[in-house]
Design an enzyme around this catalytic site. Structure first.
Site, short mmCIF file in Angstrom:
data_model
loop_
_atom_site.label_atom_id
_atom_site.label_comp_id
_atom_site.label_asym_id
_atom_site.label_seq_id
_atom_site.Cartn_x
_atom_site.Cartn_y
_atom_site.Cartn_z
N ASP A 195 -3.66 40.35 3.85
CA ASP A 195 -4.65 39.53 3.15
C ASP A 195 -4.89 38.18 3.82
O ASP A 195 -5.80 37.45 3.42
CB ASP A 195 -4.19 39.29 1.71
CG ASP A 195 -4.13 40.59 0.91
OD1 ASP A 195 -5.11 41.35 0.98
OD2 ASP A 195 -3.12 40.84 0.24
N HIS A 225 6.00 40.00 2.52
CA HIS A 225 5.79 41.41 2.19
C HIS A 225 7.12 42.05 1.82
O HIS A 225 8.14 41.74 2.41
CB HIS A 225 5.15 42.17 3.36
CG HIS A 225 4.54 43.46 2.92
ND1 HIS A 225 5.27 44.61 2.81
CD2 HIS A 225 3.30 43.73 2.50
CE1 HIS A 225 4.47 45.56 2.36
NE2 HIS A 225 3.28 45.06 2.16
N1 CMC Z 1 5.34 31.83 -0.33
C1 CMC Z 1 6.50 31.21 -0.57
N2 CMC Z 1 7.67 31.82 -0.75
C2 CMC Z 1 7.67 33.15 -0.69
C3 CMC Z 1 6.50 33.88 -0.45
C4 CMC Z 1 5.31 33.18 -0.27
N3 CMC Z 1 4.16 33.81 -0.02
N4 CMC Z 1 6.79 35.19 -0.45
C5 CMC Z 1 8.10 35.30 -0.69
N5 CMC Z 1 8.62 34.07 -0.82
C6 CMC Z 1 10.05 33.75 -1.02
C7 CMC Z 1 10.50 34.07 -2.43
O1 CMC Z 1 10.31 32.97 -3.25
C8 CMC Z 1 11.93 34.44 -2.22
O2 CMC Z 1 12.67 33.26 -2.00
P1 CMC Z 1 14.18 33.14 -2.57
O3 CMC Z 1 14.96 34.22 -1.94
O4 CMC Z 1 14.63 31.76 -2.16
O5 CMC Z 1 14.07 33.28 -4.06
C9 CMC Z 1 11.94 35.17 -0.88
O6 CMC Z 1 10.80 34.62 -0.18
C10 CMC Z 1 11.80 36.67 -1.00
O7 CMC Z 1 10.59 36.94 -1.70
P2 CMC Z 1 10.43 37.94 -2.89
O8 CMC Z 1 9.56 37.28 -3.93
O9 CMC Z 1 11.73 38.52 -3.31
O10 CMC Z 1 9.59 39.06 -2.19
P3 CMC Z 1 8.91 40.30 -2.89
O11 CMC Z 1 9.15 41.43 -2.00
O12 CMC Z 1 9.35 40.43 -4.30
O13 CMC Z 1 7.35 39.90 -2.94
C11 CMC Z 1 5.15 39.46 -2.19
C12 CMC Z 1 6.44 40.25 -1.96
C13 CMC Z 1 4.11 39.97 -1.23
C14 CMC Z 1 4.67 39.68 -3.63
C15 CMC Z 1 5.43 37.97 -1.96
O14 CMC Z 1 5.80 37.75 -0.62
C16 CMC Z 1 4.26 37.08 -2.34
O15 CMC Z 1 4.14 36.68 -3.49
N6 CMC Z 1 3.33 36.74 -1.37
C17 CMC Z 1 2.14 35.99 -1.69
C18 CMC Z 1 1.07 36.88 -2.28
C19 CMC Z 1 0.49 37.83 -1.27
O16 CMC Z 1 0.13 37.44 -0.17
N7 CMC Z 1 0.37 39.10 -1.64
C20 CMC Z 1 -0.20 40.15 -0.78
C21 CMC Z 1 0.84 41.15 -0.38
S1 CMC Z 1 0.36 42.23 0.96
C22 CMC Z 1 -0.96 43.23 0.46
C23 CMC Z 1 -1.02 43.60 -0.95
O17 CMC Z 1 -0.10 44.20 -1.51
O18 CMC Z 1 -2.04 43.32 -1.56
#
Ligand code: CMC
Length: 392
Positions: free
Chosen positions: A327, A270
């Site tokens: 989720d 998140h």
């Molecule tokens: N699985 C694997 N790696 C992950 C995940 C994940 N679910 N989430 C984040 N990371 C890694 C990401 O690759 C990055 O690694 P690095 O620093 O080595 O490049 C690090 O963790 C930081 O992540 P980020 O992508 O910068 O985080 P963000 O704030 O941009 O994205 C997120 C947040 C929720 C989109 C992301 O965590 C994600 O894609 N999660 C999976 C999809 C999901 O469950 N979404 C629902 C979110 S909550 C409710 C909603 O909004 O609907």
């Protein structure tokens, strides 16, 4: 562009001032209008929560009754709106139907909703909340070829949704109190979450002066993506994949950790919560309780628990502070209730509608609102020559 600071994905940009929802990501705190989410999830109805978000305070008895009447009066779609359903292919995604229908509502409803006219706005807000539910249930009924079921006066919002989904002529569906409670809680937990992608979209559209229906319809589209609301469907697909292929959670996580795979652990991570998502905690507990009360087991719940445990013990996830989000367990509840998988994100949208309306109102009420217009850091050619087509 020297003066522009790049903030990729707006990770550190405060785009607005808002008095609706408070989040402390370090401590895992979520409050609507100052009230802790745990209290609302356990004690409040979804509609009471909607009134809290939109109007700023918990309703008293009179306000609650008035809003209940407005919802009931406003639940039916204009006759002409029904024709739209016939125009969609039978397998149309219900999120596409929902956004198109909400946008189309403005052609049948009040055209300019003045937030300064309190009664007018209240009527329109109740109408949108009621009709979102009607559209969702009607899209399901059209899909399975059954007549549309009308809401009943004696049922609350969540119960009525289940009735409109699952009642058939001459046989009304009666949800158990546990099922109705679980759905109500699901909706309360999804009702708002400050500047998430879809809400920011609603605010952005609203900032140009667009009407409530267009703004909320844009929010539905933003919610659809798998990184946002679409994740609740993607989690179940992931758990099903683990179940049917028999891959161990550890092996699945290894695939996630291999960055070249492009696979993410859905329902994890998140932008704001860095230690836990309070909604995920509540939903995990609620999923356990609901399945117990229904005397059913779901192999996907066991797999979800195993995946969560394995991920929490893994340095990749721990070092990045990735935890289950809202989720991760919500789909288990929706499955138990009997909601079809392709409607999971629609359920999220029904829950988020009051939040979107509250944010639309906050933007529209602000006499000093500036249009949302971010800047960019240009990385293209500084100057290219125009060449006649024959010479290209
Ligand atoms: N699985 C694997 N790696 C992950 C995940 C994940 N679910 N989430 C984040 N990371 C890694 C990401 O690759 C990055 O690694 P690095 O620093 O080595 O490049 C690090 O963790 C930081 O992540 P980020 O992508 O910068 O985080 P963000 O704030 O941009 O994205 C997120 C947040 C929720 C989109 C992301 O965590 C994600 O894609 N999660 C999976 C999809 C999901 O469950 N979404 C629902 C979110 S909550 C409710 C909603 O909004 O609907």
């Amino acid at each position: 562009t020297g003066l522009i600071t790049l903030d990729d994905g707006y990770g550190n940009t405060g785009s607005c001032q808002s008095a609706i929802t408070f989040i402390d990501g370090e401590k895992g705190i979520l409050r609507y209008r100052g009230i802790p989410i745990e209290d609302l999830a356990e004690r409040s109805s979804f509609i009471e929560t909607a009134e809290l978000l939109i109007f700023g305070e918990l309703p008293d008895e009179e306000e609650r009754t008035e809003f209940r009447h407005l919802l009931s009066e406003n639940a039916a779609l204009h006759r002409d709106m029904r024709k739209h359903f016939d125009g969609f292919p039978a397998d149309a995604h219900p999120m596409a139907i929902l956004s198109a229908m909400i946008n189309a509502l403005q052609t049948h409803e009040l055209h300019d909703i003045e937030t300064t006219d309190a009664a007018h706005f209240k009527y329109a807000a109740a109408g949108l909340i009621a009709k979102t539910r009607t559209i969702a249930a009607a899209s399901y009924k059209s899909h399975i070829g059954q007549p549309i079921a009308y809401p009943r006066y004696d049922l609350n919002y969540a119960e009525n949704f289940l009735h409109m989904m699952f009642s058939v002529p001459y046989r009304d569906y009666e949800p158990t109190p546990e099922v109705a409670h679980a759905l109500n809680m699901f909706l309360v937990l999804h009702a708002d979450h400050e500047q998430n992608c879809s809400t920011s979209t609603v605010r952005m559209v609203a900032s140009s002066g667009a009407n409530m229906y267009s703004s909320v319809s844009a929010g539905v589209n933003a919610l659809w993506g798998r990184l946002h609301g679409g994740a609740n469907m993607a989690v179940i697909e992931m758990l099903e994949h683990i179940r049917t292929t028999g891959i161990t959670p550890e092996a699945y996580l290894a695939r996630v950790k291999d960055r070249s795979s492009g696979v993410k652990l859905m329902g994890f991570g998140h932008r704001v919560y860095r230690n836990f998502d309070p909604r995920a905690r509540i939903l995990k507990d609620a999923a356990d309780k609901l399945l117990d009360a229904m005397h059913v087991t779901d192999p996907l719940l066991d797999i979800a628990r195993e995946v969560e445990q394995a991920a929490l013990a893994d340095d990749y996830f721990a070092s990045r502070r990735l935890y289950p989000n809202v989720d991760f367990y919500s789909g288990i509840i929706l499955r138990a209730i009997g909601i079809p998988l392709d409607m999971f994100t629609v359920m999220f949208a029904i829950g988020r509608t009051p939040g979107w309306i509250a944010h639309w109102k906050e933007v529209t009420d602000n006499p000093r609102q500036r249009i949302y217009r971010p800047r960019q850091v240009y990385v293209g050619n500084p100057l290219s020559q125009w060449v006649p087509r024959s010479e290209r």
